[in-house]
Design a protein around this motif. Structure first.
Motif, PDB file in Angstrom:
ATOM      1  N   ASN A  76       0.815  -1.213   0.000  1.00 11.35           N
ATOM      2  CA  ASN A  76       0.000   0.000   0.000  1.00 11.35           C
ATOM      3  C   ASN A  76       0.849   1.262   0.000  1.00 11.35           C
ATOM      4  OD1 ASN A  76      -2.448  -1.406   0.008  1.00 11.35           O
ATOM      5  ND2 ASN A  76      -2.503  -1.553   2.237  1.00 11.35           N
ATOM      6  N   LEU A  77       1.939   1.261   0.764  1.00 17.04           N
ATOM      7  CA  LEU A  77       2.823   2.429   0.772  1.00 17.04           C
ATOM      8  C   LEU A  77       3.441   2.661  -0.606  1.00 17.04           C
ATOM      9  CD1 LEU A  77       4.656   1.916   4.194  1.00 17.04           C
ATOM     10  CD2 LEU A  77       2.995   3.691   3.648  1.00 17.04           C
ATOM     11  N   ALA A  78       3.919   1.574  -1.231  1.00 15.96           N
ATOM     12  CA  ALA A  78       4.502   1.701  -2.565  1.00 15.96           C
ATOM     13  C   ALA A  78       3.455   2.171  -3.568  1.00 15.96           C
ATOM     14  CB  ALA A  78       5.094   0.367  -3.008  1.00 15.96           C
ATOM     15  N   THR A  79       2.221   1.691  -3.404  1.00 14.29           N
ATOM     16  CA  THR A  79       1.147   2.078  -4.313  1.00 14.29           C
ATOM     17  C   THR A  79       0.849   3.569  -4.208  1.00 14.29           C
ATOM     18  OG1 THR A  79       0.119  -0.114  -4.226  1.00 14.29           O
ATOM     19  CG2 THR A  79      -1.285   1.730  -4.874  1.00 14.29           C
ATOM     20  N   VAL A  80       0.641   4.048  -2.984  1.00 12.43           N
ATOM     21  CA  VAL A  80       0.264   5.450  -2.794  1.00 12.43           C
ATOM     22  C   VAL A  80       1.383   6.384  -3.259  1.00 12.43           C
ATOM     23  CG1 VAL A  80      -0.282   7.206  -1.070  1.00 12.43           C
ATOM     24  CG2 VAL A  80      -1.368   4.959  -0.940  1.00 12.43           C
ATOM     25  N   VAL A  81       2.623   6.073  -2.890  1.00  7.45           N
ATOM     26  CA  VAL A  81       3.727   6.932  -3.303  1.00  7.45           C
ATOM     27  C   VAL A  81       3.872   6.925  -4.826  1.00  7.45           C
ATOM     28  CG1 VAL A  81       6.222   7.287  -3.168  1.00  7.45           C
ATOM     29  CG2 VAL A  81       4.945   6.662  -1.119  1.00  7.45           C
ATOM     30  N   SER A  82       3.712   5.749  -5.445  1.00  9.02           N
ATOM     31  CA  SER A  82       3.807   5.665  -6.909  1.00  9.02           C
ATOM     32  C   SER A  82       2.729   6.516  -7.574  1.00  9.02           C
ATOM     33  CB  SER A  82       3.686   4.209  -7.368  1.00  9.02           C
ATOM     34  OG  SER A  82       4.777   3.429  -6.923  1.00  9.02           O
ATOM     35  N   VAL A  83       1.511   6.443  -7.051  1.00 11.26           N
ATOM     36  CA  VAL A  83       0.418   7.224  -7.635  1.00 11.26           C
ATOM     37  C   VAL A  83       0.665   8.719  -7.433  1.00 11.26           C
ATOM     38  CG1 VAL A  83      -2.058   7.698  -7.553  1.00 11.26           C
ATOM     39  CG2 VAL A  83      -1.247   5.351  -7.381  1.00 11.26           C
ATOM     40  N   VAL A  84       1.106   9.113  -6.238  1.00  9.65           N
ATOM     41  CA  VAL A  84       1.383  10.537  -5.979  1.00  9.65           C
ATOM     42  C   VAL A  84       2.453  11.053  -6.940  1.00  9.65           C
ATOM     43  CG1 VAL A  84       2.371  12.143  -4.314  1.00  9.65           C
ATOM     44  CG2 VAL A  84       0.628  10.523  -3.582  1.00  9.65           C
ATOM     45  N   ILE A  85       3.517  10.278  -7.138  1.00 10.57           N
ATOM     46  CA  ILE A  85       4.568  10.701  -8.064  1.00 10.57           C
ATOM     47  C   ILE A  85       4.008  10.810  -9.481  1.00 10.57           C
ATOM     48  CG2 ILE A  85       6.733  10.014  -9.169  1.00 10.57           C
ATOM     49  CD1 ILE A  85       7.545   8.756  -6.495  1.00 10.57           C
ATOM     50  N   GLY A  86       3.232   9.807  -9.900  1.00  8.70           N
ATOM     51  CA  GLY A  86       2.656   9.840 -11.241  1.00  8.70           C
ATOM     52  C   GLY A  86       1.752  11.037 -11.452  1.00  8.70           C
ATOM     53  N   VAL A  87       0.904  11.347 -10.469  1.00  6.80           N
ATOM     54  CA  VAL A  87      -0.007  12.479 -10.585  1.00  6.80           C
ATOM     55  C   VAL A  87       0.772  13.795 -10.530  1.00  6.80           C
ATOM     56  CG1 VAL A  87      -1.968  13.657  -9.533  1.00  6.80           C
ATOM     57  CG2 VAL A  87      -1.933  11.160  -9.634  1.00  6.80           C
ATOM     58  N   SER A  88       1.824  13.850  -9.723  1.00  4.31           N
ATOM     59  CA  SER A  88       2.650  15.064  -9.652  1.00  4.31           C
ATOM     60  C   SER A  88       3.333  15.338 -10.988  1.00  4.31           C
ATOM     61  CB  SER A  88       3.706  14.923  -8.550  1.00  4.31           C
ATOM     62  OG  SER A  88       3.095  14.756  -7.282  1.00  4.31           O
ATOM     63  N   VAL A  89       3.817  14.272 -11.636  1.00  8.51           N
ATOM     64  CA  VAL A  89       4.413  14.431 -12.962  1.00  8.51           C
ATOM     65  C   VAL A  89       3.363  14.942 -13.947  1.00  8.51           C
ATOM     66  CG1 VAL A  89       5.441  13.195 -14.913  1.00  8.51           C
ATOM     67  CG2 VAL A  89       6.230  12.737 -12.582  1.00  8.51           C
ATOM     68  N   LEU A  90       2.150  14.403 -13.857  1.00 11.05           N
ATOM     69  CA  LEU A  90       1.055  14.897 -14.700  1.00 11.05           C
ATOM     70  C   LEU A  90       0.807  16.374 -14.449  1.00 11.05           C
ATOM     71  CD1 LEU A  90      -1.423  14.550 -16.582  1.00 11.05           C
ATOM     72  CD2 LEU A  90      -2.718  13.834 -14.556  1.00 11.05           C
ATOM     73  N   HIS A  91       0.801  16.782 -13.178  1.00  6.50           N
ATOM     74  CA  HIS A  91       0.553  18.181 -12.827  1.00  6.50           C
ATOM     75  C   HIS A  91       1.619  19.097 -13.430  1.00  6.50           C
ATOM     76  CE1 HIS A  91      -0.687  21.663 -10.532  1.00  6.50           C
ATOM     77  NE2 HIS A  91       0.515  21.754 -10.000  1.00  6.50           N
ATOM     78  N   VAL A  92       2.874  18.693 -13.337  1.00  5.33           N
ATOM     79  CA  VAL A  92       3.961  19.501 -13.905  1.00  5.33           C
ATOM     80  C   VAL A  92       3.823  19.587 -15.426  1.00  5.33           C
ATOM     81  CG1 VAL A  92       6.454  19.603 -14.262  1.00  5.33           C
ATOM     82  CG2 VAL A  92       5.548  19.016 -12.009  1.00  5.33           C
TER      83      VAL A  92
END
Length: 373
Positions: free
Chosen positions: A288-304
């Motif tokens: 779950n930790l790896a999942t949430v961090v991976s999604v946050v990074i992916g969404v942050s890259v999308l935001h940038v």
């Protein structure tokens, strides 16, 4: 999860590997294979396969002691189930048996949507499935390559760099080492202890997930984000808001945007895993930790990316004189930056709508797995 056994140079961490052989996988002369499974000259039966894998993995990963269990059973209907279904079944068996890693071998090609895959590897699941028909290798070679992929190595690299090999050994050790249970401990405290105790493993898993590619894999979310960005860029009322907002308010918009899309993806695709028994608690927490961090990074890259697209669009499409007359502010570059930041945040929030329309399997495949055709 395992403990340790004594070795010549001190205790060696024991890593438990489960190998699932589907009914159509040749395993050599073995009564458990069934009369319809052909023998393959030179290929060992499951008992010999386990011993050979134990020796080969022990030599490949110094300082680790391997316990390999080979089980003959159906993974599902390989002709009907997609590779993610087979992967999740393999992980379920891993959790049921208390293995640290699991590899499923089937004879039929793996299918995911319109794609035909040789293997599907998920470091986050600590599992992999391989089609021997397309891999063109023996079961032993297929398992060794899949284990390398789970541990963050390139399965096709026969001689990984020493630093990468050390990282794989650390990942295997953390998979096989339990975090001490403490009575009455809440999930936040336990999650922190799991994260700090498995930091190398988490970082390796997140890196293997390649979360920066997430947005490009989710077409509905990306389409919704671009459409929202285009609409907000030409809405003059939003120009006024961007001119009035300060840095703190802009940052708040960005945080809300990233959190909303993360929640939409995690909840919509049912990415959060609940342990079915206490023994699965740590593995589920790491997942779950790896999942949430991976999604946050992916969404942050999308935001940038959306911010950069909005900046380019504002410089090309927003006339300085019109912008100045609407907002009362001179159309300086800093104002265009604020407008792009604001539009990028709103576009990211808009992608949450597209995230709700994504197929759960598409999201899981984009985050967790690395298939090879």
């Amino acid at each position: 999860m395992t403990g340790a056994v004594p070795g010549p140079a001190g205790p060696a961490v024991v890593v438990r590997l489960g190998v699932l052989l589907a009914g159509d996988v040749p395993a050599g002369p073995d009564v458990t294979a069934g009369p319809d499974v052909p023998d393959v000259p030179g290929e060992p039966p499951p008992a010999d396969l386990a011993s050979r894998l134990t020796a080969e993995l022990g030599a490949a990963y110094p300082g680790l002691s391997w316990e390999v269990e080979v089980v003959r059973e159906e993974l599902g209907e390989a002709e009907e189930d997609e590779s993610l279904d087979l992967l999740e079944y393999t992980r379920d068996r891993m959790l049921d048996e208390g293995w640290d890693l699991a590899v499923g071998l089937c004879g039929e090609p793996l299918r995911q949507g319109k794609h035909t895959l040789t293997r599907q590897v998920s470091p986050a699941h600590s599992s992999a499935v391989v089609s021997l028909e397309l891999a063109g290798t023996s079961p032993r070679q297929a398992v060794v390559a899949a284990v390398a992929g789970i541990l963050g190595l390139d399965p096709d690299d026969a001689q990984p760099p020493a630093a990468h090999l050390r990282g794989a050994v650390h990942a295997a050790r953390q998979l096989a080492t339990d975090v001490e249970e403490r009575g009455g401990e809440n999930e936040v405290t336990y999650g922190w202890r799991v994260a700090t105790s498995n930091l190398r493993l988490l970082l390796a898993t997140i890196r293997a997930n390649r979360p920066w590619t997430l947005a490009a894999s989710l077409s509905r979310s990306l389409s919704a984000a671009l459409a929202t960005g285009a609409l907000t860029l030409i809405t003059t009322d939003l120009w006024l808001l961007s001119a009035e907002y300060n840095g703190l308010q802009m940052a708040l918009v960005a945080v809300v945007a990233i959190v909303s899309v993360t929640v939409a993806l995690v909840v919509g695709a049912k990415l959060w895993e609940k342990p079915r028994r206490r023994g699965e608690r740590e593995q589920s927490m790491v997942f779950n930790l790896a999942t949430v961090v991976s999604v946050v990074i992916g969404v942050s890259v999308l935001h940038v990316a959306l911010f950069l697209a909005a900046l380019a669009g504002s410089l090309l499409l927003v006339d300085p004189e019109v912008f100045g007359s609407v907002t009362g502010e001179p159309a300086q570059f800093t104002e265009y930056l604020k407008l792009a930041w604001f539009v990028g945040g709103l576009a990211t929030i808009g992608s949450a709508l597209g995230a709700g329309l994504e197929e759960g399997d598409d999201v899981r495949a984009a985050i967790f797995t690395r298939g090879s055709s």
